[in-house]
Design a protein around this motif. Structure first.
Motif, short mmCIF file in Angstrom:
data_model
loop_
_atom_site.label_atom_id
_atom_site.label_comp_id
_atom_site.label_asym_id
_atom_site.label_seq_id
_atom_site.Cartn_x
_atom_site.Cartn_y
_atom_site.Cartn_z
N VAL A 20 -6.61 -3.27 3.79
CA VAL A 20 -6.99 -1.83 3.90
C VAL A 20 -7.03 -1.08 4.78
O VAL A 20 -6.65 0.16 5.03
CB VAL A 20 -8.10 -1.58 3.06
N TRP A 75 0.67 -1.21 0.17
CA TRP A 75 0.06 0.00 0.00
C TRP A 75 0.78 1.36 -0.12
O TRP A 75 0.57 2.27 -0.66
CB TRP A 75 -0.92 -0.28 1.16
N LYS A 79 -13.00 2.43 1.55
CA LYS A 79 -12.33 1.34 1.71
C LYS A 79 -13.04 0.11 1.47
O LYS A 79 -14.20 0.18 2.07
CB LYS A 79 -11.50 1.30 3.03
#
Lengths: 450, 474
Positions: free
Chosen positions: A350, A292, A378
């Protein structure tokens, strides 16, 4: 809440078909990577938004197909039906025999009024099938005659008939080096008119998507279906269900509203750009892993440097130093000032992602509080086989240069009066052109002076 | 949407005959199930002939008997009779024919004024009947030559008539222009008189010159006979091929040349008939290629001229196809578009060609082409999935380019040579309705047209000054 899609013209119908295919294929996929409960909730939410469930069990897209010639609709209906996984309602389409001849005036002034009732009836029927109508999503190109001219007319009619509904226009800007010779005229006329009726314009540029197909998807002989599939993937990454920050545990019940309200705080600024990473050939997916922080670093730089994809990003571009309020003329060149941004994250881990870098006030104009200017959605449910996928919907200076280019070329042609007789023949006069040029120069000026 | 071809005169009907034959072949190759579909309906009606020729039209379902949507007009019987006795006889019925016996004597005035007047009602009536059978009439095609009397005179009379009776339907004209060595002495008169009509009443004109067709035919013969390339050419892929639907047809002298024109019309209408990822309809051609009403003369080129039997080197062949489309020896008139000024250009590709192939070639070729300052990116493109018979891909290029100017200038010069001496003028002036002013107006119309092209050419290579944009108060 459900969204009714209106597919206009050849481009609109071809893309619409790819979008529904992508959505359907995503919810049927078993690569959810999340809990079964989450996955079911996701599937239900997607179906409610985009499909109608009928007795046969095959989901029916909530869509109206409009074209002024029959070949594309005919093909689109049969391709969907033969997939076996979803289809269009066999009555939800309207077509004629002749086409619009790439003539905006023909689409807007002739076909529009002539077929208004029939088209709106179809839209009304689809709207009535929704338990709760969340708004309209129209798909069209700005270069031709039907999507652009008839599309502008239909959008206006939607606005009049459904004054309190959200209307999001997905518009495709053509390749810079001509698909249609009068494309710049048609674009100027369309964009100016849409600006007055739509809530926002979500823009895809053929040139940008073509580059993605060539350099990221590594396609050798790129076809329009290839281009359309990338567009569909990008749209799907925005429209599939996700949790908004303050939205509680369920998926957003107001997808268009949640998208448009934070991103379009001011009526002068309606242009939205879309970026999605990573993008790669399906065959490479099993061999790729991403982090990420890495993805978000790239996405943020794509925003700042106006990059169209994650290769060839200019890492030299930096936001102006924090704390100083700079007049726009002093801001570093090539830096993309944002009004508002939305980032959507889908897939593994996430919950742990830090999006602080997107909240940096130096990215934004000073009008909104940074916490209002940036929003994030998300979902742990992975999208379209990508283990991690990040999208950015941005109201910023992304589209300033391409818009300026279109207006410049159109003006250059307008000054010579070339092709004007083709438009005046159907009732669009020079003054109408001038009004549209004025509207767009205003938009360009507003975005320039952010 | 329906396109309705009118063949007028000897040349027009000879080309027309090839056109219908090749159209049947094309549709037979695509339509495997024998179902009457939208594509077929643009050129053919489906008639139930079980109870005779006057049966009703069948709009869906199996093909029963295909009838061409056409009008065949000639003031002599020879050519039309041959068609009706030949293998295409079942494709036409007597209601589509208008013939006479004496011909027009290579006199535009006889064709336009005498026969025009005489046959006006007959033509209108047959036109209406033919149009009635059409769901949606989009376009008329007139196929004729300029140099004679019937095609030129009566053909342009029909053009006028079409504008009066069906003002909203597009009028495309395929005109065969006479060469310098034309054996009809009065061909310059006929052509210039016809040009005025084309200037004023046609939406688009595709000029063709026999010399160009002849050179292409020769080029192909040389290629086949040279044996140099070592690979065999697919016979049915030749743009000049007579291997139509009607296999027993004997080859006639102009057949090869006429087949080229027939293929032009098939390719022009392919994207309107067949599906593709970027459709290009006939009304789009007019919209994009005619920036000012009178500048509607389009230079055309067809590639490839043939397909080699081996299928190697696909992409090199593909790019070669694009290059050839801009070469002087592929144009259907004696013109060199590369050295003149483009106002607009359309590329219609058929077959296994995708948007990236189009883009790559446009980008590659563009630097060597000159486009007018207000249309620097003036490309109109179309992608049709169905290739022509015998090919895997093909390209039709249409250029609105000042390279037509020399053709018009030569025509004017040949006209003036005769006119100054008043040669053969009496043959025209003795016709009711013809006056000296017809000639002076016609040459004036042509001169004005040439002048418009001159003005455009003057801007070529000049400094590019973009007009200043509107200023918005901040």
């Amino acid at each position: 809440m459900s969204i009714v899609t209106v597919q206009l013209g050849q481009c609109g119908n071809q893309i619409g078909h790819e979008v529904f295919s992508a959505l359907c294929s995503d919810i049927r996929g078993t690569h959810g990577l999340c809990s079964q409960k989450e996955n079911e909730s996701y599937q239900d939410s997607c179906k409610e938004r985009f499909f109608c469930q009928e007795e046969s069990g095959v989901p029916v897209a909530r869509a109206v197909l409009v074209d002024m010639e029959p070949k594309v609709i005919s093909q689109t209906l049969s391709m969907a039906a033969s997939s076996g996984h979803w289809r269009y309602n066999s009555h939800s389409h309207f077509c004629q025999k002749q086409g619009s001849g790439n003539n905006w005036a023909n689409g807007y002034s002739v076909h529009g009024p002539r077929h208004k009732e029939a088209i709106l009836n179809l839209v009304q029927k689809e709207a009535e099938k929704c338990d709760r109508l969340g708004g309209f999503f129209t798909i069209m190109s700005v270069a031709g005659g039907t999507g652009s001219g008839l599309g502008a007319f239909v959008t206006q009619c939607l606005r009049d008939a459904f004054p309190s509904s959200f209307i999001l226009n997905h518009v495709i800007w053509p390749y810079g080096t001509g698909e249609v010779i009068v494309q710049n005229y048609n674009s100027v006329l369309t964009l100016a008119h849409l600006y007055h009726s739509a809530d926002a314009l979500l823009v895809h540029e053929n040139d940008a998507i073509h580059k993605i197909c060539a350099q990221l998807m590594k396609i050798k002989q790129i076809s329009f279906p290839d281009v359309n599939q990338v567009i569909a993937h990008q749209l799907g990454s925005v429209f599939q269900p996700a949790h908004s920050a303050g939205g509680g545990s369920g998926y957003s019940r107001n997808p268009l509203g949640d998208l448009l309200e934070p991103l379009v705080p001011h009526p002068e600024f309606r242009l939205l750009g879309l970026r999605n990473i990573p993008q790669m050939p399906e065959s490479s997916l099993p061999f790729s892993t991403f982090s990420w922080p890495g993805l978000l670093r790239h996405l943020r730089q794509m925003l700042i440097a106006k990059a169209q994809m994650e290769e060839g990003i200019d890492w030299q571009v930096r936001p102006p130093p924090p704390g100083s309020s700079m007049p726009s003329t002093n801001k570093p060149l090539h830096f993309n000032t944002s009004i508002a941004n939305l980032v959507i994250l889908r897939g593994k881990d996430v919950h742990s992602v830090d999006l602080g870098s997107f909240r940096d006030p130096s990215l934004y104009t000073s009008w909104l509080n940074p916490q209002d200017a940036f929003n994030a959605w998300k979902t742990p449910r992975a999208f379209n086989k990508y283990e991690k996928s990040a999208s950015l919907v941005s109201n910023s200076q992304f589209l300033l240069k391409p818009l300026d280019s279109i207006v410049g070329k159109a003006w250059n042609m307008f000054a010579s009066k070339a092709y004007l007789h083709q438009y005046t023949k159907f009732g669009i006069q020079e003054e109408d052109f001038l009004d549209c040029f004025t509207t767009l120069e205003q938009v360009i000026s507003s975005y320039t002076n952010l | 949407a329906v396109s309705l071809p009118f063949a007028v005169g000897q040349c027009g009907n000879q080309v027309g005959c090839r056109f219908w034959d090749l159209a049947l072949r094309e549709h037979a190759a695509v339509n495997k199930k024998g179902i009457y579909d939208e594509a077929l309906s643009s050129f053919f009606r489906n008639v139930d002939t079980r109870s005779g020729d006057n049966g009703p039209d069948i709009y869906k379902g199996k093909i029963c008997s295909l009838k061409a949507r056409a009008l065949l007009i000639d003031m002599e019987e020879g050519v039309v009779n041959e068609i009706l006795q030949g293998p295409l006889r079942d494709v036409f019925d007597s209601k589509q024919l208008i013939t006479d016996v004496s011909g027009s004597g290579n006199n535009w005035a006889v064709g336009h004024k005498i026969y025009g007047c005489q046959y006006r009602e007959n033509i209108v009536e047959k036109l209406r009947k033919t149009a009635e059978h059409c769901d949606c009439l989009q376009c008329f095609f007139i196929i004729h030559s300029m140099g004679g009397g019937t095609g030129s005179g009566l053909g342009t009379f029909v053009l006028n008539l079409l504008e009066e009776e069906f003002p909203e339907v597009y009028r495309f004209v395929t005109s065969v222009y006479p060469s310098g060595e034309d054996d009809v002495i009065t061909s310059p008169y006929n052509s210039v008189l016809a040009m005025k009509e084309l200037n004023e009443h046609a939406d688009c004109v595709l000029p063709i010159e026999n010399e160009s067709l002849f050179e292409i035919v020769n080029k192909i013969h040389q290629m086949i006979n040279s044996g140099k390339l070592g690979s065999t050419v697919k016979q049915n892929s030749l743009v000049t091929s007579n291997a139509g639907h009607a296999k027993t047809l004997q080859e006639k002298p102009f057949d090869a040349m006429n087949n080229i024109v027939a293929n032009l019309l098939l390719n022009l209408t392919s994207s309107a008939r067949f599906e593709g990822s970027l459709n290009m309809d006939l009304n789009e051609i007019s919209m994009n290629l005619v920036p000012f009403p009178r500048l509607h003369y389009l230079v055309s080129s067809l590639t490839p001229l043939y397909t080699l039997a081996d299928v190697n080197v696909f992409s090199r062949r593909l790019d070669q196809m694009f290059s050839d489309a801009f070469s002087r020896d592929h144009q259907l008139i004696q013109a060199d578009p590369k050295h003149s000024l483009y106002l607009a250009c359309a590329l219609l590709v058929r077959g296994n060609v995708q948007v990236s192939d189009l883009r790559r070639n446009i980008e590659r070729l563009k630097p060597s082409l000159h486009f007018v300052s207000w249309n620097q990116e003036g490309w109109k493109t179309g992608l049709c999935s169905v290739p022509p018979v015998g090919h895997s891909h093909s390209l039709l290029a249409l250029a609105n380019n000042t390279c037509v100017k020399p053709t018009f200038i030569e025509l004017k010069d040949r006209f003036m040579k005769l006119y100054k001496k008043k040669a053969h003028l009496h043959h025209y002036l003795q016709i009711d309705g013809m006056e000296q002013s017809c000639f002076s107006e016609a040459i004036s119309s042509l001169s004005d047209l040439i002048e418009e092209y001159n003005e455009l050419d003057a801007t070529k290579g000049g400094p590019r000054i973009d007009p200043s944009r509107l200023k918005i108060a901040v």
